[in-house]
Design an enzyme around this catalytic site. Structure first.
Site, PDB file in Angstrom:
ATOM      1  N   ASP A  24       0.519  -1.115   0.287  1.00 37.42           N
ATOM      2  CA  ASP A  24       0.092  -0.123   0.174  1.00 37.42           C
ATOM      3  C   ASP A  24       0.125   1.366  -0.259  1.00 37.42           C
ATOM      4  O   ASP A  24       1.825   1.500   1.199  1.00 37.42           O
ATOM      5  CB  ASP A  24      -0.736   0.504   1.346  1.00 37.42           C
ATOM      6  CG  ASP A  24      -1.314  -0.987   1.698  1.00 37.42           C
ATOM      7  OD1 ASP A  24      -1.657  -2.150   0.905  1.00 37.42           O
ATOM      8  OD2 ASP A  24      -2.469  -1.108   3.057  1.00 37.42           O
ATOM      9  N   GLU A 203     -10.175  -2.761   4.505  1.00 35.08           N
ATOM     10  CA  GLU A 203      -9.406  -1.539   4.750  1.00 35.08           C
ATOM     11  C   GLU A 203      -9.165  -0.474   3.861  1.00 35.08           C
ATOM     12  O   GLU A 203      -9.766  -0.084   3.458  1.00 35.08           O
ATOM     13  CB  GLU A 203      -8.139  -2.452   4.163  1.00 35.08           C
ATOM     14  CG  GLU A 203      -7.854  -4.359   5.033  1.00 35.08           C
ATOM     15  CD  GLU A 203      -6.889  -5.086   4.084  1.00 35.08           C
ATOM     16  OE1 GLU A 203      -6.208  -5.583   4.783  1.00 35.08           O
ATOM     17  OE2 GLU A 203      -6.510  -5.371   2.726  1.00 35.08           O
TER      18      GLU A 203
HETATM   19  C1  FRU Z   1      -3.873  -3.508   2.552  1.00 32.33           C
HETATM   20  C2  FRU Z   1      -3.163  -4.090   3.648  1.00 32.33           C
HETATM   21  C3  FRU Z   1      -3.360  -3.341   5.727  1.00 32.33           C
HETATM   22  C4  FRU Z   1      -2.479  -2.869   6.407  1.00 32.33           C
HETATM   23  C5  FRU Z   1      -1.316  -3.357   5.438  1.00 32.33           C
HETATM   24  C6  FRU Z   1      -0.238  -4.399   5.985  1.00 32.33           C
HETATM   25  O1  FRU Z   1      -3.553  -3.649   1.924  1.00 32.33           O
HETATM   26  O2  FRU Z   1      -4.045  -5.496   4.440  1.00 32.33           O
HETATM   27  O3  FRU Z   1      -4.794  -3.331   5.667  1.00 32.33           O
HETATM   28  O4  FRU Z   1      -2.284  -1.876   7.232  1.00 32.33           O
HETATM   29  O5  FRU Z   1      -1.701  -3.866   4.227  1.00 32.33           O
HETATM   30  O6  FRU Z   1       0.788  -4.374   4.830  1.00 32.33           O
END
Ligand code: FRU
Length: 484
Positions: A24, A203
């Protein structure tokens, strides 16, 4: 040797880390002439692992310089997704001399058989334009007694109530908190029960206001990404809601939710904070991958890239509002116009063929359907590898088919078609950006986006336009190739 395999599939126009794993985008913020991109980063391997915040800066969001890692794990856990804001008025008390950047992020402590994992929100601050960071002494600033999924804070300043607002992903809902100082947070409300798609864990939310095109009306838009669930073909994807927000509660309007992107490869997208008012744009970018196969894509030594930065707006058709996205105008200076196509009328497989042989490409195409039942383009990456984009008037769909685009066998799911249902396909405007390992399609001035990874040996040797069972007219179309 090493250089070669690290470079294979490396994008020219998209951010990718030099080495190792990225997911992300985090902490997107503009400050003192620089755009900052932080990102979920595993410095030890090219698969997901202990998360840090990687860091890159840019003057134009296209050309990025990778800097040192910004945030390292500590006793509160690894560093998951989050956001960053400029504390202009020293609301935290951490900037007595001049404004600086504060990041607000989740820390995750691994669980064990007996103890569940723990997610809490922490702060870090920088007095030197994000080059070095101090963690706030009082971390974590927000925890929950029982919620296990409690993550991905996106914070913004809400003018109406003079408060910081945080949207946080809390399982199958988005929770909203507020604060005067980024340190003490108060629960305001929760959104998501009985609305939207709940196929996977919620998320990476984002909440912001957008202007409706050609009007003075504004609406609030909530992005919610949905994690992968093996029961559904799509993998991870992002939905949005359009509605209103009073500083405490988000209310979605009727028929207000849709997918942000109809391709498989745009996840966890969030927008930049603190873009100056005189610029006024709302710009976001996403992680150009999908949890279904992100750990298996055939790059070596690095994995993960971002979408192009995209400017957002709203379009109102009848009573329905839609999120519109277009690559930022900064992209234009990377291209020069090479060939115009005007008033080509006809049918057949090779209605028009254009030799390209470039490592990236930008194309705007306008097609009027005369009586063809299907039409579209074939991107010939090499003699063997191609991607087909078809508009089908019997179903009113556009389909991107990447099953012959190159390497596909790392996931069963990768070769499935990506499609969008449209009102009709009679007058199509198509904007396409092709890079070493991606195609981003924007249909009808940004009304539909299809973002798709591909793994061919070369980006594009030539392109052909086709029409089946009748004619189309192609006009006002420009192909642009890289400025050296
Ligand atoms: C989304 C996610 C978020 C988390 C991160 C962990 O892709 O699962 O919810 O903070 O990636 O890398």
């Amino acid at each position: 040797m090493t250089i070669n395999f690290l470079q294979k599939y490396k994008p020219h126009l998209h951010f990718a880390p030099k080495k190792n794993w990225m997911n992300d985008p985090n902490g997107l913020v503009y400050f003192e002439g620089e755009y900052h991109l932080f990102y979920q980063y595993n410095p030890y391997d090219s698969i997901w692992g202990p998360m840090h915040w990687g860091h890159a800066v840019s003057k134009d969001m296209i050309k990025w310089s990778e800097l040192d890692i910004a945030l390292y794990p500590d006793e509160h856990g690894t560093i998951f997704s989050g956001s960053a804001v400029v504390d202009w008025h020293n609301s935290t008390g951490l900037f007595p001399d001049k404004p600086g950047i504060v990041s607000i992020f989740t820390q995750q402590l691994e669980g064990s058989e007996k103890i569940p994992p723990k997610q809490s929100q922490s702060l870090a601050y920088s007095h030197d334009n994000g080059r070095t960071w101090s963690k706030y002494q009082g971390n974590p600033v927000l925890e929950h007694e029982s919620k296990i999924d409690f993550r991905d804070p996106k914070v913004f300043w809400h003018k109406g109530t003079n408060k910081w607002v945080m949207v946080l992903a809390t399982g199958q809902t988005i929770s909203i908190y507020s604060s005067q100082n980024l340190i003490d947070w108060e629960f305001e409300s929760e959104f998501g029960d009985h609305i939207g798609v709940h196929d996977g864990v919620w998320e990476c939310p984002d909440l912001f206001q957008l202007k409706v095109e050609n009007s003075e009306e504004t609406k609030w838009v909530l992005f919610v990404s949905i994690g992968d669930n093996p029961q559904f073909d799509a993998g991870s994807r992002t939905q949005y809601f359009i509605g209103s927000f009073d500083g405490s509660q988000f209310t979605a309007g009727d028929e207000s939710n849709d997918w942000l992107d109809f391709g498989k490869d745009n996840y966890a997208g969030v927008s930049f904070s603190d873009i100056p008012e005189k610029d006024g744009r709302r710009i976001y970018l996403g992680w150009m991958s999908n949890w279904r196969y992100a750990n298996q894509v055939p790059t070596e030594g690095w994995r993960g890239q971002m979408t192009l930065p995209r400017e957002l707006s709203l379009r109102k058709n009848g009573e329905v509002y839609k999120v519109i996205q277009k690559p930022v105008k900064e992209l234009d200076s990377y291209f020069s116009n090479k060939e115009d196509i005007n008033d080509v009328i006809g049918s057949g497989d090779g209605l028009k063929e254009v030799k390209i042989n470039k490592s990236y490409l930008d194309w705007v195409l306008n097609v009027e359907r005369i009586d063809a039942t299907k039409f579209g383009i074939i991107l010939h990456h090499t003699e063997e590898h191609f991607t087909r984009i078809t508009f089908d008037s019997t179903e009113n769909v556009v389909i991107l088919d990447r099953k012959s685009s190159g390497i596909i066998d790392f996931s069963e799911n990768f070769s499935n078609i990506q499609a969008v249902k449209m009102d009709n396909v009679n007058n199509i405007q198509l904007h396409m950006v092709i890079d070493s390992s991606s195609i981003e399609l924007f249909v009808n001035e940004g009304e539909y986006a299809i973002t798709s990874l591909i793994y061919p040996d070369k980006a594009c040797e030539n392109i052909s336009i086709f029409a089946v069972n009748g004619k189309v007219k192609v006009s006002n179309s420009h192909m642009s190739t890289p400025v050296k």
